[in-house]
Design an enzyme around this catalytic site. Structure first.
Site, mmCIF file in Angstrom:
data_model
loop_
_atom_site.group_PDB
_atom_site.id
_atom_site.type_symbol
_atom_site.label_atom_id
_atom_site.label_comp_id
_atom_site.label_asym_id
_atom_site.label_seq_id
_atom_site.Cartn_x
_atom_site.Cartn_y
_atom_site.Cartn_z
ATOM 1 N N ALA A 36 20.487 23.119 34.522
ATOM 2 C CA ALA A 36 20.141 24.205 35.439
ATOM 3 C C ALA A 36 19.197 23.790 36.556
ATOM 4 O O ALA A 36 19.005 24.553 37.507
ATOM 5 C CB ALA A 36 19.518 25.359 34.648
ATOM 6 N N GLY A 39 21.684 19.999 41.293
ATOM 7 C CA GLY A 39 22.258 20.470 42.542
ATOM 8 C C GLY A 39 23.285 21.562 42.369
ATOM 9 O O GLY A 39 23.447 22.410 43.247
ATOM 10 N N ASN A 121 27.718 10.615 32.030
ATOM 11 C CA ASN A 121 28.015 12.015 31.776
ATOM 12 C C ASN A 121 28.678 12.252 30.426
ATOM 13 O O ASN A 121 28.512 13.314 29.824
ATOM 14 C CB ASN A 121 28.881 12.570 32.896
ATOM 15 C CG ASN A 121 28.114 12.714 34.198
ATOM 16 O OD1 ASN A 121 26.925 12.427 34.248
ATOM 17 N ND2 ASN A 121 28.775 13.146 35.241
ATOM 18 N N ASP A 177 39.060 23.665 42.509
ATOM 19 C CA ASP A 177 40.334 23.247 43.092
ATOM 20 C C ASP A 177 41.111 24.456 43.625
ATOM 21 O O ASP A 177 41.746 24.385 44.671
ATOM 22 C CB ASP A 177 41.179 22.501 42.055
ATOM 23 C CG ASP A 177 40.505 21.234 41.560
ATOM 24 O OD1 ASP A 177 39.857 20.558 42.370
ATOM 25 O OD2 ASP A 177 40.625 20.926 40.361
ATOM 26 N N HIS A 204 41.531 17.510 36.964
ATOM 27 C CA HIS A 204 40.470 17.767 37.945
ATOM 28 C C HIS A 204 40.035 16.480 38.632
ATOM 29 O O HIS A 204 38.850 16.267 38.867
ATOM 30 C CB HIS A 204 39.291 18.454 37.250
ATOM 31 C CG HIS A 204 38.210 18.909 38.190
ATOM 32 N ND1 HIS A 204 38.453 19.728 39.266
ATOM 33 C CD2 HIS A 204 36.880 18.647 38.214
ATOM 34 C CE1 HIS A 204 37.320 19.971 39.903
ATOM 35 N NE2 HIS A 204 36.350 19.311 39.283
#
Length: 341
Positions: A36, A39, A121, A177, A204
């Protein structure tokens, strides 16, 4: 439940709308944002704080989150906002949450692909998925962290190991998208983009992003060369932003907008509204890839119905054919990350 009327800010078919509702009749939802302070996370949290759909907004990150929460708490909407820092506070951040949105991770920089983000990630999503499995196992999870093609399988494998996996409740947020396709087509055809609905299926990243322009409502047509250029732009739109920001980050504001739209759709479905449809990347048997994005009807338990691919043109069939090998490779990479010794 709240007893007074206030503005309901949410995304519908025509985008962001504000209307008066009696919140005594609204089933409000508890939402957590993990990542949170980043960016995407900050503008996403701002949009969520404005909505009377959200009764409690729990913000989590490794740093700065109490400050973000304090800032948002001064906004004159009814939702209660709290902020939590660090892994030791994940339990407090997630317990009782009904929806968890995960934008946590590092952004892309010029020259990077979404796959380049994998090692960092992947670990972040793995750990957050484990925390969700322990502290809010029934929550609907929306994953924004890239590469989504791999991070959704990562979260799913983690939840399977914990014995709490429900494929109807784990989503890859590919709404951006759809938003981009609507914007690009709307501007090209001099239509209001918020009145344009373009299904975007597949995955994605790059060639796995498949805009079904033939299914656009209202109906539109493009000459073959223009259609090819438009498709390429939609597939590479994230890189367009990365290059334009020249090292200062990736798509944050548009992703926050799209993430809020997805979250509001989930909240509306949870409180019993019908005919809520969003494209999202989920466990799927529509193709021979185990995960695939298609239009979904959302309900109180997550995915209520997968609407599938529908009728496509020969051009779109070729796009799907080109996407599947890359998509399956991305999926296997995520699965292997969790299951490796």
């Amino acid at each position: 439940m709240l007893s007074r009327s206030q503005n309901l800010i949410a995304f519908g078919k025509s985008g962001l709308s504000v209307r008066k509702v009696s919140t005594s009749t609204v089933r409000n939802v508890k939402v957590a944002v993990c990542g949170a302070s980043g960016g995407i996370g900050q503008p996403l949290a701002l949009l969520l704080k404005q909505s009377s759909l959200v009764t409690k907004l729990s913000l989590y990150d490794i740093v700065h989150t109490p400050g973000v929460a304090a800032d948002l708490s001064h906004i004159d909407t009814a939702s209660v906002t709290t902020g939590f820092n660090g892994p030791e506070n994940l339990k407090a951040a997630l317990e009782g949450m009904e929806v968890v949105i995960i934008p946590a991770g590092v952004p892309r920089k010029p020259g990077m692909t979404r796959d380049d983000l994998f090692n960092t990630n992947a670990s972040i999503v793995r750990d957050l998925a484990e925390a969700c499995g322990k502290y809010c196992p029934k929550a609907i999870i929306g994953i924004i962290s890239n590469p989504v093609n791999s991070t959704v399988p990562i979260a799913s494998e983690v939840l399977k190991k914990l014995g709490v996996y429900d494929p109807k409740r784990v989503f890859g947020v590919t709404t951006l998208d759809v938003v981009r396709a609507s914007a690009f087509i709307g501007h090209a055809k001099k239509l209001n983009p918020q009145d344009v609905n373009v299904p975007v299926i597949g995955g994605h990243s790059g060639v796995t992003i498949i805009p079904l322009v033939s299914q656009t409502k209202p109906s539109v047509q493009f000459p073959p060369a223009e259609l090819s250029a438009l498709t390429a732009r939609i597939q590479d739109a994230g890189t367009e932003v990365v290059k334009a920001k020249a090292g200062a980050g990736s798509a944050t504001l548009s992703m926050a907008y799209a993430g809020a739209r997805f979250t509001f759709s989930v909240c509306r479905a949870l409180k019993g509204e019908s005919n809520i449809v969003e494209c999202s990347y989920v466990a799927s048997d529509v193709t021979d890839a185990p995960y695939f994005s298609t239009p979904l009807v959302l309900g109180k338990n997550g995915v209520e119905k997968n609407l599938g691919i529908g009728k496509v043109t020969d051009y779109e069939k070729e796009l799907i054919k080109a996407a599947l090998p890359e998509l399956k490779k991305n999926i296997q990479k995520g699965i292997d990350f969790v299951n490796k010794k």
